[in-house]
Scaffold this motif. Sequence first.
Motif, PDB file in Angstrom:
ATOM      1  N   VAL A   1       0.819  -1.208   0.000  1.00  0.00           N
ATOM      2  CA  VAL A   1       0.000   0.000   0.000  1.00  0.00           C
ATOM      3  C   VAL A   1       0.857   1.263   0.000  1.00  0.00           C
ATOM      4  CG1 VAL A   1      -1.642   1.346   1.373  1.00  0.00           C
ATOM      5  CG2 VAL A   1      -1.998  -1.106   1.064  1.00  0.00           C
ATOM      6  N   TYR A   2       1.996   1.242   0.706  1.00  0.00           N
ATOM      7  CA  TYR A   2       2.793   2.467   0.822  1.00  0.00           C
ATOM      8  C   TYR A   2       3.733   2.681  -0.362  1.00  0.00           C
ATOM      9  CZ  TYR A   2       0.982   2.138   5.540  1.00  0.00           C
ATOM     10  OH  TYR A   2       0.137   2.043   6.616  1.00  0.00           O
ATOM     11  N   SER A   3       3.939   1.685  -1.177  1.00  0.00           N
ATOM     12  CA  SER A   3       4.612   1.799  -2.479  1.00  0.00           C
ATOM     13  C   SER A   3       6.058   2.275  -2.423  1.00  0.00           C
ATOM     14  CB  SER A   3       3.800   2.701  -3.428  1.00  0.00           C
ATOM     15  OG  SER A   3       2.603   2.032  -3.804  1.00  0.00           O
ATOM     16  N   GLY A   4       6.705   2.143  -1.270  1.00  0.00           N
ATOM     17  CA  GLY A   4       8.158   2.275  -1.178  1.00  0.00           C
ATOM     18  C   GLY A   4       8.769   3.536  -1.752  1.00  0.00           C
ATOM     19  N   TYR A   5       8.054   4.676  -1.668  1.00  0.00           N
ATOM     20  CA  TYR A   5       8.553   5.959  -2.185  1.00  0.00           C
ATOM     21  C   TYR A   5       8.854   5.925  -3.679  1.00  0.00           C
ATOM     22  CZ  TYR A   5       9.303   7.283   2.715  1.00  0.00           C
ATOM     23  OH  TYR A   5       9.133   7.560   4.041  1.00  0.00           O
ATOM     24  N   GLN A   6       8.252   5.018  -4.394  1.00  0.00           N
ATOM     25  CA  GLN A   6       8.539   4.892  -5.817  1.00  0.00           C
ATOM     26  C   GLN A   6       7.760   5.918  -6.634  1.00  0.00           C
ATOM     27  OE1 GLN A   6      11.009   2.584  -6.890  1.00  0.00           O
ATOM     28  NE2 GLN A   6      11.175   2.855  -4.664  1.00  0.00           N
ATOM     29  N   PRO A   7       8.270   6.297  -7.825  1.00  0.00           N
ATOM     30  CA  PRO A   7       7.486   7.168  -8.716  1.00  0.00           C
ATOM     31  C   PRO A   7       6.230   6.436  -9.171  1.00  0.00           C
ATOM     32  CG  PRO A   7       9.395   6.268  -9.855  1.00  0.00           C
ATOM     33  CD  PRO A   7       9.561   5.892  -8.417  1.00  0.00           C
ATOM     34  N   TRP A   8       5.249   7.208  -9.637  1.00  0.00           N
ATOM     35  CA  TRP A   8       3.949   6.619  -9.960  1.00  0.00           C
ATOM     36  C   TRP A   8       4.063   5.392 -10.857  1.00  0.00           C
ATOM     37  CZ3 TRP A   8      -0.373   6.839  -7.575  1.00  0.00           C
ATOM     38  CH2 TRP A   8      -0.756   7.966  -6.844  1.00  0.00           C
ATOM     39  N   ILE A   9       4.922   5.445 -11.846  1.00  0.00           N
ATOM     40  CA  ILE A   9       4.950   4.349 -12.820  1.00  0.00           C
ATOM     41  C   ILE A   9       5.421   3.044 -12.193  1.00  0.00           C
ATOM     42  CG2 ILE A   9       7.311   4.719 -13.688  1.00  0.00           C
ATOM     43  CD1 ILE A   9       6.073   4.304 -16.525  1.00  0.00           C
ATOM     44  N   ASN A  10       6.139   3.108 -11.058  1.00  0.00           N
ATOM     45  CA  ASN A  10       6.662   1.906 -10.413  1.00  0.00           C
ATOM     46  C   ASN A  10       5.911   1.515  -9.150  1.00  0.00           C
ATOM     47  OD1 ASN A  10       8.718   1.675 -12.337  1.00  0.00           O
ATOM     48  ND2 ASN A  10      10.096   2.997 -11.163  1.00  0.00           N
ATOM     49  N   ARG A  11       4.845   2.219  -8.822  1.00  0.00           N
ATOM     50  CA  ARG A  11       4.130   1.937  -7.583  1.00  0.00           C
ATOM     51  C   ARG A  11       3.242   0.700  -7.714  1.00  0.00           C
ATOM     52  NH1 ARG A  11       2.016   7.759  -5.117  1.00  0.00           N
ATOM     53  NH2 ARG A  11       3.989   8.874  -5.390  1.00  0.00           N
ATOM     54  N   ALA A  12       3.054   0.024  -6.586  1.00  0.00           N
ATOM     55  CA  ALA A  12       2.086  -1.078  -6.547  1.00  0.00           C
ATOM     56  C   ALA A  12       0.676  -0.547  -6.776  1.00  0.00           C
ATOM     57  CB  ALA A  12       2.168  -1.802  -5.205  1.00  0.00           C
ATOM     58  N   GLY A  13       0.395   0.625  -6.243  1.00  0.00           N
ATOM     59  CA  GLY A  13      -0.893   1.275  -6.450  1.00  0.00           C
ATOM     60  C   GLY A  13      -0.737   2.447  -7.407  1.00  0.00           C
ATOM     61  N   ARG A  14      -1.462   2.400  -8.539  1.00  0.00           N
ATOM     62  CA  ARG A  14      -1.295   3.431  -9.572  1.00  0.00           C
ATOM     63  C   ARG A  14      -2.659   3.868 -10.082  1.00  0.00           C
ATOM     64  NH1 ARG A  14       2.890   0.889 -13.905  1.00  0.00           N
ATOM     65  NH2 ARG A  14       1.028  -0.316 -14.458  1.00  0.00           N
ATOM     66  N   PHE A  15      -2.789   5.169 -10.389  1.00  0.00           N
ATOM     67  CA  PHE A  15      -3.971   5.651 -11.092  1.00  0.00           C
ATOM     68  C   PHE A  15      -3.847   5.295 -12.573  1.00  0.00           C
ATOM     69  CE2 PHE A  15      -3.825   9.030  -7.658  1.00  0.00           C
ATOM     70  CZ  PHE A  15      -4.815   8.427  -6.898  1.00  0.00           C
ATOM     71  N   ARG A  16      -4.993   4.915 -13.164  1.00  0.00           N
ATOM     72  CA  ARG A  16      -5.013   4.531 -14.576  1.00  0.00           C
ATOM     73  C   ARG A  16      -6.173   5.215 -15.297  1.00  0.00           C
ATOM     74  NH1 ARG A  16      -2.328   0.098 -16.148  1.00  0.00           N
ATOM     75  NH2 ARG A  16      -2.532   1.224 -18.132  1.00  0.00           N
ATOM     76  N   SER A  17      -6.106   5.239 -16.607  1.00  0.00           N
ATOM     77  CA  SER A  17      -7.224   5.726 -17.407  1.00  0.00           C
ATOM     78  C   SER A  17      -8.388   4.751 -17.307  1.00  0.00           C
ATOM     79  CB  SER A  17      -6.795   5.907 -18.861  1.00  0.00           C
ATOM     80  OG  SER A  17      -5.984   7.050 -19.010  1.00  0.00           O
ATOM     81  N   LEU A  18      -9.580   5.274 -17.601  1.00  0.00           N
ATOM     82  CA  LEU A  18     -10.785   4.464 -17.424  1.00  0.00           C
ATOM     83  C   LEU A  18     -10.721   3.181 -18.251  1.00  0.00           C
ATOM     84  CD1 LEU A  18     -13.671   7.100 -17.344  1.00  0.00           C
ATOM     85  CD2 LEU A  18     -12.472   5.987 -15.451  1.00  0.00           C
ATOM     86  N   GLY A  19     -10.996   2.068 -17.590  1.00  0.00           N
ATOM     87  CA  GLY A  19     -10.995   0.765 -18.237  1.00  0.00           C
ATOM     88  C   GLY A  19      -9.668   0.050 -18.186  1.00  0.00           C
ATOM     89  N   ASP A  20      -8.598   0.760 -17.800  1.00  0.00           N
ATOM     90  CA  ASP A  20      -7.272   0.149 -17.753  1.00  0.00           C
ATOM     91  C   ASP A  20      -6.917  -0.342 -16.352  1.00  0.00           C
ATOM     92  OD1 ASP A  20      -7.044   0.765 -20.414  1.00  0.00           O
ATOM     93  OD2 ASP A  20      -5.786   2.541 -20.107  1.00  0.00           O
ATOM     94  N   GLY A  21      -7.739  -0.029 -15.360  1.00  0.00           N
ATOM     95  CA  GLY A  21      -7.458  -0.410 -13.987  1.00  0.00           C
ATOM     96  C   GLY A  21      -8.365  -1.528 -13.502  1.00  0.00           C
ATOM     97  N   GLN A  22      -8.557  -1.572 -12.188  1.00  0.00           N
ATOM     98  CA  GLN A  22      -9.283  -2.668 -11.556  1.00  0.00           C
ATOM     99  C   GLN A  22     -10.621  -2.252 -10.938  1.00  0.00           C
ATOM    100  OE1 GLN A  22      -6.224  -3.613  -8.751  1.00  0.00           O
ATOM    101  NE2 GLN A  22      -5.303  -5.201 -10.026  1.00  0.00           N
TER     102      GLN A  22
END
Length: 352
Positions: free
Chosen positions: A258-279
């Motif tokens: 959940v905390y994503s290890g201070y990674q940039p967005w593209i490398n995070r476990a949790g990421r925002f995506r465009s509609l239909g590309d996420g979960q």
Amino acid sequence: MPTMIKGPALFLAQFADDTAPFNQLDTIADWASGLGYKGLQVPSGDARLMDLDKAAESQTYCDDLKGMLAERGIELTELSTHIQGQLLAVHPAYDKQFDGFAPAAVHGNAKARTEWAHDQLIKTAQASRKLGLDVTVSFSGSLAFPYLYPWPQRPAGLIDEAFDELARRWKPVMDAYDDLGVDIAFELHPGEDLFDGATFEMLLDRLGNHPRCTINYDPSHFLLQQLDYLAFIDIYHERIKAFHVKDAEFRPDGRQGVYSGYQPWINRAGRFRSLGDGQVDFRAIFSKLAQHGYDSWAVLEWECCLKDSATGAAEGAPFIMDHIIDVTEKAFDDFADSGLSQQETRELLGLS
């Protein structure tokens, strides 16, 4: 009567720019209308899009603005005060960063910055009323969030004091909005003191269940917290007054969660995506909202770590249209109604 969600609409915060057509409201409205959008959610403090001082004072200015959009087949959905709401309550650790969102005249002066944010919020309520809008969307600001997962442990009373102060700052704003018949719908967002149902209730309780304290529902933030975003609708549907349609994905691995290890967005476990590309299960969300009678706007908020914004916007309008439910006016089994009278129904129950 059955109600339908309105849309598709687009939040302009991520699209407003200094280059055409994104540098003024009429041209950005032309662009959005061409993509199929019917509504725009406008940041009230972005001078490229609207003059908040004029909108708060002049009915003529507001009528002209609405008329210009109507000529393009566009409605205003809500005014956004995310920036001003955030600046109503800033922890000192973030003073320098948040000064960048305020006028230079209040930089380095937290009290003056808070007063400026308060004034902006009141003006947005006045502008909303003149524009015929009943809801604004906002952030709560944050005094307690730096202590979310602390070591050493939080001092006794710290969270209570933070939320007491948050309520002190928001209560006069809420009352002013109530006088004008306008809701404040908080986007529950990590980084803000209101980031889930429990924290929303903490402020709501301190505000005496204020009728203008409501929710801008955004499931992406809940998925990244691993909160049940469908159960949330069942619990809080009476307070949900606005809806950001934003997708996300959560893919934890052996290195981060959940905390994503201070990674940039593209490398995070949790990421925002465009509609239909996420979960996010938008079929279920639109169904839940329709079930509970939500009849306001479905507004795309585009934030994606991979896809270009223009592509996300172009795909977003048909995505939302495909998910809006045309609510039925009759039950599917009405055809089988036997037409019994009340007396005959009582006889079936052995009551006559």
